[in-house]
Design an enzyme around this catalytic site. Structure first.
Site, PDB file in Angstrom:
ATOM      1  CB  SER A  14      -2.662  -3.569 -11.942  1.00  0.00           C
ATOM      2  OG  SER A  14      -1.894  -2.841 -11.029  1.00  0.00           O
ATOM      3  CG  ASP A  50      -2.429   0.666  -8.855  1.00  0.00           C
ATOM      4  OD1 ASP A  50      -2.919   0.578  -7.711  1.00  0.00           O
ATOM      5  OD2 ASP A  50      -1.905  -0.302  -9.429  1.00  0.00           O
ATOM      6  CG  ASP A  61      -4.735  -3.411  -8.428  1.00  0.00           C
ATOM      7  OD1 ASP A  61      -3.952  -2.440  -8.498  1.00  0.00           O
ATOM      8  OD2 ASP A  61      -4.348  -4.586  -8.287  1.00  0.00           O
ATOM      9  CG  ASP A  82      -1.487  -3.407  -6.388  1.00  0.00           C
ATOM     10  OD1 ASP A  82      -1.495  -2.420  -7.158  1.00  0.00           O
ATOM     11  OD2 ASP A  82      -1.291  -4.570  -6.792  1.00  0.00           O
TER      12      ASP A  82
END
Length: 476
Positions: free
Chosen positions: A132, A271, A273, A275
């Site tokens: 992430s 960000d 990833d 989400d």
């Protein structure tokens, strides 16, 4: 009752009994968002991830009804742009195949894209290789169910239990097959666009989108462009090492500068990833997850589209909660972590919630938090009302809030530290009912997060620094 049904009932009875034992245990490897850590350090090693893939495959095979028809379960693996993703992808692929599970590979894709594709392709599970918002040296593995939601605790417990068993490769004829998924990007772009009202478009808007050199680098700009916006894409040159580095939702200064430089109407930061979401207006002012959730909720209430109330977290700014009270919008706080927000939303039957960090969940649009779809919900509010971000937030003054992250050793026990408890109580007494203190261990990194909030910025800074110093001193 035929033999097939008897086998199914027996199988599920065994799983239920096992789960009753598993849920008594504390998970060793799974945190609030899967398994995460420094690459090369257990558990993020090829050996462990191979075994993890095998154990997950065996759990899926044991609980999958398709096996009664002689079919193999199938799993989709996606990843972000970290260089270590290649290594971990191969290890997971081998483990799942050894367990007799078919594998589809999507390549770099946002986490919420994998959640969508699992459901669209009727697969049994999905796996995302990502850390992430963490730096590139870290990586992790998170699982999604066939419904596109985070894996239930029951299955995480079962996977952990299987890690202690040796790998027993299936006979060659029963090994899982692996293939590359074609057009994953195009499918997800269309899904995102479908969450934006057909009668509106983004023509006339210049938008800067910062993809954090992450998984949305080849997607976010296309979504906005195909809806009519004049798009400037930054943070879209991943090299495996630059993910989240001085860009994206965790470093919005880059976006703020770019919005002014390109004279854009607003900016969107994701960000690594895809989400998380932060936004910036034309003046460079930053809007975090709390504010964006407030804008979506306010617009939905005005349109008669708000179902129930809103779920925030322990970190949600008090000013947002007080504003919802004035608007007669029910508001509840969940523990920090989007899975806890999701659990509470489902329990209440509500559709909107999220975190100040930028995880925003719109259950009526997707089964998980999605930075692109959340941005489209904010853009819907702006286009439909002909208002700016600043105009939506007029009259809402956020309380000063200070968050300090303190690195700790893995063995550090916050709950048993008397010195920290004492200084926390002193701060709470001083702030009274005009502020609050929150200390919590990160679920994804070896950190204690110290958050102090209150009407007085001076007091907030004083107590945040004093508590953080106490944490640092006692764990040195």
């Amino acid at each position: 009752m035929d033999t097939c049904k008897q086998l199914i009932l027996l199988q599920h009875a065994i799983l239920l009994i096992n789960y009753q034992e598993f849920k008594k245990l504390t998970k060793k490897h799974f945190g609030t968002d899967g398994i995460r850590g420094r690459v090369g350090t257990p558990p993020i090693t090829p050996e462990f991830i191979l075994h993890l893939g095998y154990s997950a495959g065996k759990v899926l095979a044991a609980s999958d009804w398709h096996l009664m028809k002689g079919e193999r379960p199938a799993v989709l693996i996606g990843k972000d742009t970290r260089v270590s993703g290649y290594m971990l992808e191969s290890a997971l692929e081998a483990g799942l195949s050894a367990a007799g599970v078919d594998v589809l590979l999507s390549g770099p894709m946002p986490t919420p894209a994998i959640a969508y594709l699992i459901r669209a392709l009727r697969l049994q599970a999905g796996i995302v290789i990502s850390a992430s918002h963490n730096p590139f040296e870290d990586n992790g593995v998170k699982f999604f169910s066939s419904q596109g939601t985070k894996l239930p605790d029951e299955m995480e417990h079962q996977i952990e239990a299987g890690l202690s068993a040796p790998i027993k490769t299936m006979p060659s004829a029963q090994l899982g097959k692996v293939q590359r998924l074609k057009d994953a990007t195009g499918r997800y772009i269309e899904f995102c666009k479908s969450s934006f009202p057909y009668h509106l478009d983004l023509r006339g808007l210049r938008i800067v989108v910062d993809c954090a050199h992450g998984a949305a680098y080849h997607i976010a700009g296309h979504v906005l462009h195909e809806l009519g916006a004049d798009v400037v894409t930054i943070g879209a040159q991943p090299d495996g090492l630059n993910i989240n580095h001085e860009c994206g939702a965790t470093h919005c200064q880059t976006l703020q500068k770019a919005v002014k430089q390109h004279r854009a109407d607003l900016g969107i930061a994701l960000d690594g990833d895809g989400d998380r979401l932060m936004m910036v207006d034309k003046k460079g002012a930053l809007y975090d997850g709390d504010q964006l959730i407030y804008i979506i909720a306010k617009h939905r209430q005005q349109k008669g589209l708000l179902t129930g109330g809103v779920v925030g977290t322990l970190m949600t700014n008090l000013a947002i909660e007080n504003s919802f009270k004035k608007m007669h919008i029910p508001f509840l706080r969940a523990n920090v972590g989007d899975r806890y927000v999701m659990e509470l939303l489902k329990e209440k039957g509500w559709h909107l919630g999220g975190e100040s960090s930028g995880h925003i969940i719109c259950i009526d649009k997707h089964t998980t938090g999605d930075g692109i779809i959340a941005s489209l919900q904010v853009l819907y509010a702006l286009r439909d009302s002909n208002k700016t971000l600043a105009e939506f937030m007029r009259g809402v003054k956020l309380y000063p809030q200070r968050l300090i992250n303190v690195k700790i050793p893995k063995s550090f026990n916050l709950a048993k530290n008397k010195a920290i408890k004492t200084v926390q109580q002193e701060a709470e007494t001083d702030l009274g009912n005009k502020g609050r203190v929150l200390l919590r261990a990160s679920g994804t990194e070896p950190l204690i997060r110290v958050m102090v909030e209150g009407e007085s910025k001076q007091k907030v800074n004083f107590w945040a620094e004093k508590i953080a110093n106490t944490v640092q001193t006692t764990c040195a």
